[in-house]
Each structure stands twice: as C-alpha cells, then as structure tokens.
Design an enzyme around this catalytic site. Structure first.
Site, PDB file in Angstrom:
ATOM      1  N   ASP A 190      -2.871 -18.194   0.403  1.00 38.16           N
ATOM      2  CA  ASP A 190      -3.859 -18.859  -0.456  1.00 38.16           C
ATOM      3  C   ASP A 190      -4.566 -19.967   0.319  1.00 38.16           C
ATOM      4  O   ASP A 190      -5.786 -20.101   0.287  1.00 38.16           O
ATOM      5  CB  ASP A 190      -3.225 -19.376  -1.763  1.00 38.16           C
ATOM      6  CG  ASP A 190      -1.942 -20.180  -1.538  1.00 38.16           C
ATOM      7  OD1 ASP A 190      -1.419 -20.190  -0.410  1.00 38.16           O
ATOM      8  OD2 ASP A 190      -1.474 -20.810  -2.519  1.00 38.16           O
ATOM      9  N   TYR A 242       0.821  -1.211   0.000  1.00 40.44           N
ATOM     10  CA  TYR A 242       0.000   0.000   0.000  1.00 40.44           C
ATOM     11  C   TYR A 242       0.858   1.265   0.000  1.00 40.44           C
ATOM     12  O   TYR A 242       0.416   2.319  -0.433  1.00 40.44           O
ATOM     13  CB  TYR A 242      -0.898   0.041   1.240  1.00 40.44           C
ATOM     14  CG  TYR A 242      -2.236  -0.645   1.076  1.00 40.44           C
ATOM     15  CD1 TYR A 242      -2.307  -1.986   0.729  1.00 40.44           C
ATOM     16  CD2 TYR A 242      -3.422   0.045   1.284  1.00 40.44           C
ATOM     17  CE1 TYR A 242      -3.520  -2.618   0.597  1.00 40.44           C
ATOM     18  CE2 TYR A 242      -4.638  -0.583   1.160  1.00 40.44           C
ATOM     19  CZ  TYR A 242      -4.694  -1.913   0.820  1.00 40.44           C
ATOM     20  OH  TYR A 242      -5.897  -2.532   0.696  1.00 40.44           O
ATOM     21  N   ASP A 294     -12.244  -9.210   4.271  1.00 41.75           N
ATOM     22  CA  ASP A 294     -13.521  -9.190   3.540  1.00 41.75           C
ATOM     23  C   ASP A 294     -14.089 -10.601   3.432  1.00 41.75           C
ATOM     24  O   ASP A 294     -15.290 -10.812   3.616  1.00 41.75           O
ATOM     25  CB  ASP A 294     -13.339  -8.612   2.120  1.00 41.75           C
ATOM     26  CG  ASP A 294     -13.683  -7.129   2.034  1.00 41.75           C
ATOM     27  OD1 ASP A 294     -13.365  -6.405   2.997  1.00 41.75           O
ATOM     28  OD2 ASP A 294     -14.272  -6.712   1.016  1.00 41.75           O
ATOM     29  N   ASP A 327      -6.340  -7.071   4.041  1.00 37.96           N
ATOM     30  CA  ASP A 327      -7.481  -6.426   3.390  1.00 37.96           C
ATOM     31  C   ASP A 327      -8.384  -7.483   2.769  1.00 37.96           C
ATOM     32  O   ASP A 327      -9.599  -7.485   2.976  1.00 37.96           O
ATOM     33  CB  ASP A 327      -6.971  -5.457   2.309  1.00 37.96           C
ATOM     34  CG  ASP A 327      -8.101  -4.768   1.567  1.00 37.96           C
ATOM     35  OD1 ASP A 327      -9.034  -4.288   2.246  1.00 37.96           O
ATOM     36  OD2 ASP A 327      -8.065  -4.723   0.325  1.00 37.96           O
ATOM     37  N   LYS A 329       3.179 -15.245   2.269  1.00 42.69           N
ATOM     38  CA  LYS A 329       3.363 -15.997   1.012  1.00 42.69           C
ATOM     39  C   LYS A 329       4.857 -16.272   0.884  1.00 42.69           C
ATOM     40  O   LYS A 329       5.513 -15.879  -0.085  1.00 42.69           O
ATOM     41  CB  LYS A 329       2.793 -15.166  -0.158  1.00 42.69           C
ATOM     42  CG  LYS A 329       2.778 -15.876  -1.503  1.00 42.69           C
ATOM     43  CD  LYS A 329       1.741 -16.975  -1.619  1.00 42.69           C
ATOM     44  CE  LYS A 329       1.855 -17.694  -2.962  1.00 42.69           C
ATOM     45  NZ  LYS A 329       0.992 -18.894  -3.045  1.00 42.69           N
TER      46      LYS A 329
HETATM   47  C1  IPM Z   1     -10.420  -1.270   4.012  1.00 44.85           C
HETATM   48  C2  IPM Z   1     -10.667  -0.601   2.692  1.00 44.85           C
HETATM   49  C3  IPM Z   1      -9.510   0.334   2.367  1.00 44.85           C
HETATM   50  C4  IPM Z   1      -8.264  -0.508   2.283  1.00 44.85           C
HETATM   51  C5  IPM Z   1      -9.686   1.185   1.108  1.00 44.85           C
HETATM   52  C6  IPM Z   1     -10.951   1.983   1.135  1.00 44.85           C
HETATM   53  C7  IPM Z   1      -8.497   2.085   0.876  1.00 44.85           C
HETATM   54  O1  IPM Z   1     -10.869  -1.538   1.692  1.00 44.85           O
HETATM   55  O2  IPM Z   1     -10.277  -0.566   5.021  1.00 44.85           O
HETATM   56  O3  IPM Z   1     -10.383  -2.507   4.071  1.00 44.85           O
HETATM   57  O4  IPM Z   1      -7.965  -1.107   1.244  1.00 44.85           O
HETATM   58  O5  IPM Z   1      -7.541  -0.565   3.283  1.00 44.85           O
HETATM   59 MN    MN Z   2     -10.941  -3.608   2.417  1.00 42.72          MN
END
Ligand code: IPM
Ligand code: MN
Length: 368
Positions: A224, A142, A252, A248, A192
């Site tokens: 993975d 990032y 999710d 990240d 990884k």
């Molecule tokens: C998160 C979001 C952010 C990230 C974006 C909005 C920059 O997806 O907080 O998970 O990738 O960190």
């Molecule tokens: Mn995210």
C-alpha cells in the site's frame, strides 16, 4: 545468415495491429545483424476460442514450448466476458505463462524525456525515472489452490488462495538481485507482511538469498505504501520485486509515469523460454481503427532480442528507433496532447517512421 524461428500470437483487439509493427521492426533490426527471423503465427485468446472452442490448444502450447520464444499481442474483449473461467482469453494467457515456466516478468518503467510532459503526473516528479519491476508470474493468488465458489446459509461465496513457497520466491528474487547488479545496485521487495502469511514467507525468503548479494542494497516496502511512493517519488526505486497480484497492480500504476500504458513492454523469462508482450490490454474500443500505439509491442520485441536472442545491438537499435520517432514529435492518440512541435499519427505511420530509422541505420552502418 543465422536463422531464428519465433512464435507470434497476435491475439485479440489491437493485438494484431501492434504485433504486425513489432514483427516488421524486429525482422529489419535482426537482418542488419545477419539474422533472419522466421515467424510462426498462431491463433490465441478469444480469436483461438472462436476457431477451436478454447483460448489455447495443446498443439499451440507445444509449438511455443518447442520454439522457446514467443511474441504476444493482447488478449480479451467484451464478447468473451461471459464465458466460463477456463474458456476466457485470459485463461489462455495464464496457461501459456505457466506451461512455459516464465516465472519472472520484467517490466521496465523508463520515462522518455520527450514524454515527460504527457503524463498526468508533474514533470519534475517523473523525469529521470528508471524502474525495473520484477513480477512473480506463475504463482501466488493467480494460481493457488483451492479456488472455488460455493454457498453458505444461502449466501454464495468464493475462495482464491494466495500461496508462495520459499523456492518460488527465491528464484524470482535472484532474478531481481542479478538485474540490480547490472543497474543501480538496489532491490526493493514489496509485500504485505504486516497482514499476510504468504507475504511473511516472501520477506523471509528474500532476506535469506540477500546474503548471497552483499553488494546489492535490499529494502522492504508494504504494497500500500509502495503504491503511494510510486506516485510521490518514483526516482527512489531501482529494481522492485513483488508477487503476481501486487506486480500486476503496481505496474499499471507505474505505467502512468511514462505517459501512457501504451508505452510499457514486458519480458517473461524462465529457463530457456521467453514470452514478450506489451503490458497494455486488447483495447477493444479502438481495435481495427489503425490508431493504436504499437510502441510497447515494438519495445517488447527489443526485449526479445536482448533476453532470448542475446542480440543486444539489435535491441538497442529498436530502442533508438522508438526514441527517435518520439524525438521527432510523432505521437499516437494516447500520448498526443497538443504540445508544440508534435504531430498526431496512426499505427501505420509509426511503423513507417520506425522502419525508416532502422533501415536508414542499416545503410549508414553497412556503407561504412
Ligand atoms: C497483465 C494482464 C494479465 C494479468 C491479464 C490479461 C490476465 O493484466 O499482463 O498485466 O493479470 O497478468
Ligand atoms: Mn495487468
């Protein structure tokens, strides 16, 4: 009455709707514990770009640094997708995280029993899941340099850099080990290392600090495989620690265990600073309709009480209120699936239900 000042950055999309609920619940819970919360509300993300031509200004960053505690809604929206990288709402968020130095992002994945049926994954697989994802937040791909776009023989190409130093890995690693001591006593470090140099550095650095935590059981997993294991058997995990990009993506995926991304809070900490934000995005498709699920923002305000204000009782009060609303069967659209004894409600109704519970507690406890 103790007084506390925090910054709220409602941001874009559903951010303002969910932040409003979170602030009301936060104030009500804190007032019960003799603490008055004053809120400095500032523009951020796309909303800030519209006003100042930038997703965050130096003045806003300075106020956040001065106050140390920030509650954020969400950033982003299709109207800002074509802006240059540094003007995008997301750039403001990355800058804020970096400037605050909040290198450890805690994303607790807890399955509320009431919602175990709302997930697309089988109930028996997810029931009882309780994972803490510790995501490194201010390094990795990032932020790595160089990053640029160029051209080679008429073929455009882009470069990002995934870089991790030992000290960066070890400081976030320590957060994970410390957290594990207060929970199940296990850390799974995700990388990884079979392919990436930065991951081999990651694993080596984690192994070094593990010697300071002989009471914590450490394992390593390739990212993975981890993505698969989260879905196959989430109960195997206690604390998971990983880099910025992997965290990240994995968080999710893990959010789906809880029924909806709309349930996931997060706390980003480093030094004296704390940044609290729901994991879900700005959901521009449902913004302004009063249907957004505010529970991740509300749960983030509970984390704010826990980690920044050191008000564990207020944190528990907020978390109890969330659970009680779910127990009574109230669901926003993201969670509602026609299950018996459930009622579809909007953002404001959830707010009222939460406040009812919190203030009911205020009177029932203070009248003792
Ligand atoms: C998160 C979001 C952010 C990230 C974006 C909005 C920059 O997806 O907080 O998970 O990738 O960190
Ligand atoms: Mn995210």
């Amino acid at each position: 009455m103790k007084k506390i000042e925090i910054v709220a950055l409602p941001g874009d999309g559903i951010g303002p709707e969910v932040t409003e609920v979170a602030l009301k619940v936060l104030k009500a819970a804190c007032s019960h514990y003799d603490t008055e919360v004053n809120v400095i509300e500032l523009p951020f993300g796309g909303t800030c770009y519209e006003e100042f031509g930038s997703p965050v200004t130096d003045e806003i960053l300075n106020i956040c640094k001065e106050k140390h505690v920030v509650l954020l809604g969400a950033v982003g929206g299709p109207q800002w997708d074509d802006l240059s990288a540094d003007k995008r709402p997301e750039a403001g968020l990355l800058k804020l995280r970096k400037e605050l130095g909040v290198f450890a992002n805690l994303r607790p994945i807890q399955v509320y029993p009431e919602l175990a049926g709302a997930s697309t994954i089988k109930q028996e697989v997810i029931e009882g899941t309780d994972i803490l994802i510790v995501r490194e937040l201010t390094g990795g791909v990032y932020f790595g340099e160089p990053r640029f776009t160029s051209e080679e023989n008429g073929d455009p190409f882009s470069v990002d850099t995934m870089k991790y130093s030992r000290s960066e890995v070890q400081r976030v690693g320590r957060v994970a080990f410390e957290a594990a001591r207060l929970r199940g006593g296990r850390v799974c470090s995700v990388d990884k290392a079979n392919v990436l140099e930065s991951s081999r550095m990651w694993r080596k650095s984690i192994l070094e600090i593990a010697e300071d935590y002989p009471d914590v059981e450490l394992s390593h997993m390739l990212v993975d495989n981890c993505a698969m294991q989260i879905i196959r058997d989430p109960k195997q995990f206690d604390v998971m620690v990983t880099g910025n990009l992997f965290g990240d993506i994995l968080s999710d995926a893990a959010s789906m265990l809880t029924g909806s991304l709309g349930m996931l809070p997060s706390a980003s900490i480093g030094g004296d600073n704390g940044l609290y934000e729901p994991v879900h995005g700005s959901a521009p498709d449902i913004a302004g309709q009063g249907v957004a699920n505010p529970l991740a923002a509300v749960a983030s305000s509970a984390l704010l009480c826990r980690y920044s204000l050191k008000m564990e009782d207020a944190a528990l009060m907020i978390e109890d209120a969330i659970q009680s609303v779910l127990q009574k069967g109230f669901r926003t659209g993201d969670l509602y699936n026609d299950a018996p004894d459930t009622t579809l409600v909007g953002t404001k109704e959830i707010e009222k239900l939460l406040l009812d519970v919190v203030t009911e507690k205020v009177s029932s406890i203070s009248s003792r």
